[in-house]
Design a protein around this motif. Sequence first.
Motif, short mmCIF file in Angstrom:
data_model
loop_
_atom_site.label_atom_id
_atom_site.label_comp_id
_atom_site.label_asym_id
_atom_site.label_seq_id
_atom_site.Cartn_x
_atom_site.Cartn_y
_atom_site.Cartn_z
N PHE A 168 10.60 27.06 14.12
CA PHE A 168 9.80 25.82 14.61
C PHE A 168 11.70 24.52 14.92
N THR A 169 12.49 24.92 14.38
CA THR A 169 13.82 24.21 14.18
C THR A 169 14.33 24.19 16.03
N ALA A 170 14.24 25.57 16.15
CA ALA A 170 14.90 25.73 17.54
C ALA A 170 13.40 25.51 18.39
N ASP A 171 12.21 26.30 18.30
CA ASP A 171 11.02 25.44 19.52
C ASP A 171 9.85 25.63 18.42
N PRO A 172 9.77 24.01 18.73
CA PRO A 172 9.30 23.34 19.79
C PRO A 172 10.91 22.10 19.24
N LEU A 173 11.60 22.53 18.64
CA LEU A 173 12.11 20.89 18.51
C LEU A 173 13.57 20.91 19.41
N PHE A 174 14.20 22.10 18.83
CA PHE A 174 15.65 21.61 20.55
C PHE A 174 15.48 22.08 20.93
N LEU A 175 14.42 23.74 21.41
CA LEU A 175 14.57 24.44 22.68
C LEU A 175 13.38 23.32 23.86
N ASP A 176 12.23 22.73 22.78
CA ASP A 176 11.44 22.04 24.17
C ASP A 176 11.87 20.64 23.50
N LEU A 177 11.33 19.94 22.85
CA LEU A 177 11.36 18.09 22.57
C LEU A 177 12.88 17.48 22.94
N TRP A 178 14.04 18.31 22.39
CA TRP A 178 15.40 17.75 22.81
C TRP A 178 15.27 17.62 24.12
N GLN A 179 14.84 18.80 25.09
CA GLN A 179 15.06 18.92 26.36
C GLN A 179 13.97 18.15 27.45
N ARG A 180 12.99 17.43 26.76
CA ARG A 180 12.21 16.69 27.80
C ARG A 180 12.64 15.47 28.89
N PRO A 181 12.12 14.77 29.95
CA PRO A 181 13.89 14.69 30.45
C PRO A 181 12.85 13.05 31.09
#
Length: 258
Positions: free
Chosen positions: A169-182
């Motif tokens: 969950f740290t990979a996805d959604p945290l860093f691969l999704d949440l941190w990449q939201r514009p």
Amino acid sequence: MSLVISDFATAEETRGKAMMKIEPSAIPEADIRSVSPALARFGREAITEDLWTRDALSPRDRSMVTVAMLIARNQPAELKHYIDVALDSGVTPAELSEIITHLAFYSGWPNAMSAVSVTKAVFETRGVTADALPEASPDLLPLNQEAEKQRSETVEKNVGPISPGLVKFTADPLFLDLWQRPALKPRDRSLITVSALIASGQSAQIGYHLNRAMDNGLSAEEAGEIVTQAAFYAGWPNAFTAAPVVGEVLSNRSSSKR
């Protein structure tokens, strides 16, 4: 009428220019004085007339820091007041929406749900509708592959043997999704993350995220001022707990540039 209602695009304000007088609480000063005259004086002199007029953070950034700290500490009674301050200081409804989304991961889902309840009422009062908010699944920002590879390898090594689910969950959604939201600039996303960690006393996590924040454009002066803001909105012990961690990051980065 709020500047946010008339024009969501006017988000940036000149650093150091106070847009309005910031009251220290939703509770009127007279009511505070009826219980503690000294507290009313400190609120006026230290918070309104001093803290919120300092130029080390813009009013917009200072309001974002404060909202993040209140969400992290689950302080809904004061959150409504400071959401209004944030909107009147140039933070957009989309940015506030994204701050709450982000802090669901860094301060816990229940804290975010408390913030949703408060913010929903503010948005309704101001006429903020769904079309002013970020999409649920937008096109994401480009991923820094090298940084993500280093992060994922470190987490896998340190956490994988203990909690494979946390790694996932740290990979996805945290860093691969949440941190990449514009909907939040990377610098602002880092700003609220560091603010929430300081307010929560999570000193072990501050170093990584402060380095990331500075890589994303946060200055040393701004980093120090987050600690100052925390003294009033998260308490002196949390500010003093964070200070040496912040100082170590700043010292290390300064040394590496020599």
